[in-house]
Design an enzyme around this catalytic site. Sequence first.
Site, mmCIF file in Angstrom:
data_model
loop_
_atom_site.group_PDB
_atom_site.id
_atom_site.type_symbol
_atom_site.label_atom_id
_atom_site.label_comp_id
_atom_site.label_asym_id
_atom_site.label_seq_id
_atom_site.Cartn_x
_atom_site.Cartn_y
_atom_site.Cartn_z
ATOM 1 C CD GLU A 199 -1.713 -2.425 1.344
ATOM 2 O OE1 GLU A 199 -0.547 -2.679 1.737
ATOM 3 O OE2 GLU A 199 -2.559 -3.309 1.145
ATOM 4 C CG HIS B 210 -11.173 -7.882 6.330
ATOM 5 N ND1 HIS B 210 -10.236 -8.529 7.092
ATOM 6 C CD2 HIS B 210 -10.861 -8.156 5.046
ATOM 7 C CE1 HIS B 210 -9.396 -9.171 6.284
ATOM 8 N NE2 HIS B 210 -9.747 -8.961 5.046
HETATM 9 C C1 LIG Z 1 -1.633 -4.932 4.162
HETATM 10 C C2 LIG Z 1 -2.676 -5.776 3.509
HETATM 11 N N1 LIG Z 1 -3.128 -5.441 2.287
HETATM 12 C C3 LIG Z 1 -4.078 -6.174 1.676
HETATM 13 C C4 LIG Z 1 -4.591 -7.281 2.283
HETATM 14 C C5 LIG Z 1 -5.685 -8.089 1.602
HETATM 15 N N2 LIG Z 1 -5.165 -9.379 1.204
HETATM 16 C C6 LIG Z 1 -5.338 -10.472 1.983
HETATM 17 S S1 LIG Z 1 -4.534 -11.788 1.400
HETATM 18 C C7 LIG Z 1 -3.951 -10.944 0.065
HETATM 19 C C8 LIG Z 1 -3.057 -11.639 -0.921
HETATM 20 C C9 LIG Z 1 -1.884 -12.259 -0.255
HETATM 21 O O1 LIG Z 1 -1.132 -12.964 -1.166
HETATM 22 P P1 LIG Z 1 0.162 -13.782 -0.718
HETATM 23 O O2 LIG Z 1 1.022 -12.941 0.141
HETATM 24 O O3 LIG Z 1 0.768 -14.330 -1.947
HETATM 25 O O4 LIG Z 1 -0.389 -14.963 0.203
HETATM 26 P P2 LIG Z 1 -1.502 -16.056 -0.112
HETATM 27 O O5 LIG Z 1 -2.800 -15.457 0.325
HETATM 28 O O6 LIG Z 1 -1.465 -16.399 -1.546
HETATM 29 O O7 LIG Z 1 -1.174 -17.207 0.762
HETATM 30 C C10 LIG Z 1 -4.396 -9.630 0.097
HETATM 31 C C11 LIG Z 1 -4.118 -8.627 -0.936
HETATM 32 C C12 LIG Z 1 -4.102 -7.601 3.567
HETATM 33 N N3 LIG Z 1 -4.564 -8.658 4.243
HETATM 34 N N4 LIG Z 1 -3.151 -6.849 4.152
#
Ligand SMILES: Cc1ncc(C[n+]2csc(CCOP(=O)(O)OP(=O)(O)O)c2C)c(N)n1
Lengths: 381, 330
Positions: free
Chosen positions: B65, B134
Site C-alpha cells: 500500500e 476488514h
Molecule cells: C496490508 C494488507 N493489504 C491487503 C490485504 C488483503 N489481502 C489479503 S490476502 C492478500 C493476498 C496475499 O497474497 P500472498 O502474500 O501471496 O499470500 P496467499 O494469500 O497467496 O497465501 C491480500 C491482498 C491484507 N490482508 N493486508
Amino acid sequence: MPDFGPDLAEVFGPAAADGGPDLVQLLTPEGERVHHPEFDRDFSAEELRGFYRDMVLTRRIDTEATALQRHGELGIWAQLLGQEAAQIGAGRALRPQDYVFPTYREHGVAWCRGVDPLHLLGLFRGVDHGSWDPKDHNFGLYTIVIGAQALHATGYAMGIQRDGAVGTGDHDRDAAVIAHFGDGASSQGDVNEAFIFAASYNAPVVFFCQNNQWAISEPIERQSRIPLFQRALGFGFPGVRVDGNDVLATYAVTQAALQRAREGSGPTLVEAYTYRMGAHTTTDDPTRYRLSDDVERWKLKDPIARVKVYLTRNGLADDDFFASIQAEADDLGHRLREGCKALPDPKPLSMFNHVYAEETDELRQQREGYAAYLETFEGAR
Amino acid sequence: MSSTRTQRITLAKGLNMGLRKAMEDDPKVLIMGEDVGKLGGVFRITDGLQKDFGEDRVIDSPLAESGIVGTAVGLALRGYRPVVEIQFDGFVYPAYDQIVAQVAKMHYRSQGRSPMPMVIRIPFGGGIGAVEHHSESPEAQFAHTPGLKVVACSNPVDGYWMIQQAIASDDPVIFLEPKRQYHADKADLDDSMAPDPLFSSRVVRRGSDATLLAYGPTVKTAMKAAEAAATEGRSLEVIDLRTLSPLDMGPVFDSVRRTGRAIITHEAHVNLGVGAEVAARVQEECFYSLESPVLRVCGFDIPYPASRIEEDFLPDLDRVLDAVDRSLEF
Ligand SMILES: Cc1ncc(C[n+]2csc(CCOP(=O)(O)OP(=O)(O)O)c2C)c(N)n1
C-alpha cells in the site's frame, strides 16, 4: 551501452514453470526418490508415515472448514489445498524451542505445533481473533495484515540472540524463528525491512515464503521479476528454492536453514515453490482470473499422492495403515463439525475486555453504560 | 423526458459507472490498487474497467500500500489523476505515512506548485461478518490531517456523482465507501439531474423534534430510526453529512436551531471521532437553541471486536432511538 549483466527476463518463461534448475527436490511428483548434493538426507519409514498422516489430516481440516463455511458455520476460510507439504515439511522441521510467526493460512504448521484446529475455526467463525496462547505452542497469532509478522519474527529472533540462545551448541537451547508469508507479501515494505534488519543483526530467523503463484488475482510476475529466492542475495543472506509440494525436500531444506540460524549463521530465505489449488478464500472466485489448465497441471504434482506412491511401492505402509489414517481423518472431521457448531458465541460485554493491561476508567464507564442499556431489554430481547 | 435515462443501480454499480465516466472524460485518470484489474476488485467496483481502458490505465499493483500511494504521488506530479483503491479499511495503514506526510502536504510545501489531484478510495465500516482489519472506520485519522479532504457516500446516486466530483477535485480526497451497502439497496439514477456540490451536507428527511446526523453506513440506520420514531409520533430530521473534512455545518446549524436537539451517529470510535468535532461546533454556534446536550451514538473505544458480536459494537436502530429518548427527555 555498457553491459549491465544478464537479461533478467530470461529467468521467466518455460524454464521457471517447473521451478527451474535450482529447485531442490527429494521426491518427484511420480513418487520417485531423487538425491540432492546438499540437502539429501535419510528418512525412516516412521518419519515418512508421519508426514503422510500429517498431510492427510491437515487436508481434512481444510476440507471440513471449507464445508463448514459453505454451510454458514464460518464467516470465511482461507484454504491451504495444495500447500500441505510446504507447511508440514516446515512445521516438522521445528524444535519445541523454535518460534513460528504465521499468516492466516498456516493451518498445517498450527497442526504441527499442537494448536487444536478448533481454535482456527473459532477465528474464522468470528468468535474471537485467535484463542490459543502463543506461548503454549511457540506459535504466534495469525496475522492478516500482509507481511507485518516478518518484522515481529526478526525482533523475536533478536531477543533470542540477547538471551544467549544461539550458537551454544546445546541442542535443547539454541533456537530459531520462522516467519511465514506469501509471494504477494514479499512486495510489502515490512517484509523487505525485515530482510534488512535480519541481515544487519545476523538474526536467527528463517523467512519461509510459500510461493503459491497467486496473491488473490495477481500472478507472481506482478510481484517479482526474478525468482523470489534470488532476492535474498541482494539483502546479504542465502536463498533456496525448494519444491513446496515435496514434503521431504521442504523438511530437509527448512531444517538446514533453521539449524544455520540456531548455530548463529544468520537468516535464510526459503522459497517453497507450490500452488494455491483452491480459491484465495471461500469468498474468492478464481475462474475470473486464472485458467483451469494451470490447476490441472499442478494436480499432477499433488503433495500427498507422491508420498503414498512412495510408501506403497517400497512396502513401507500397507492397506491397514492407509485405512487407519482414513479413519483418523474421519474422526477428526466429525470432531471439527460438532465442535465448530458448539463454539459458544462471545458475550457482548466481553468485547470490552483486554483492551489494556490496566483498564481505564473511561472504558469501564463505557462497559457499564452498555450493560445498563442491555438490561433495559431484559426479557424483550 | 429524462425517465429514459433513469437506471436502477446499487452503490457498487454507481461507483463503477462513475469511475467509468471519469475515465472516459479525462485520459489522465488512472486506477491503481490490488486486484483492481482482471478481478475488478474484491468488491467488483472496478469491474470491466481494465478490459475497456487497458492495463496502463487500470493498474494491478504489487501488494504494497505504501508503494501504491507513493507511486500515485509521482504519477500525480507527472500530471495524472490517480484513483487508488485500498482493498479494506484496515490495510490503509502501510500507506499512512505517504498519505499524511506526503500527499497531504505536497500542495502546501510546494506553495501550490504541485497539486495532488488524487482520490484514495477506502471501503469502510463493518457488519459484513469479516475477520479482523476488514471492518474499520479510520476517517478521523484523515479528517484530522490538514491538506486532505474526506468524504463518505451513503447511497448509489451519491456514489455515482461523488466519485466523479472527487476525481475532478484538485485536492487529495479520501473517499469512504460503506462496504456493507455496496450490493444492498438500489436507487434510481437519473444522470441528467445536476448533483449537489461534493463538499456539502444534505437534509435527507425533514423533521422537527430532533436532528439526527449521520454519514456513510449510519445514514440508513438513522433513516430507519426516524421511520420508527414517526410511528410513535416523533418527527426526526436526518442529515447526511457526506463531507467530513471540510464539514458543511450550515444545514446542521439551521436544523438544530429549529429542533433544538442533535444526535450524531458513526461507526468509528466515539473518542475524538467526527462526532466530537460536530458536537463542539454545534454548541459553539447553536448554544441558545439547544434544549439538550448533543449526543453521540458511535462505536465503542475498543478494537473492532470479533464478528459474532459486531452488532453490539455498531450503532443500531435501538441505540439511536435510545439516544433520541434521552435527548427528548432531558
Ligand atoms: C496490508 C494488507 N493489504 C491487503 C490485504 C488483503 N489481502 C489479503 S490476502 C492478500 C493476498 C496475499 O497474497 P500472498 O502474500 O501471496 O499470500 P496467499 O494469500 O497467496 O497465501 C491480500 C491482498 C491484507 N490482508 N493486508
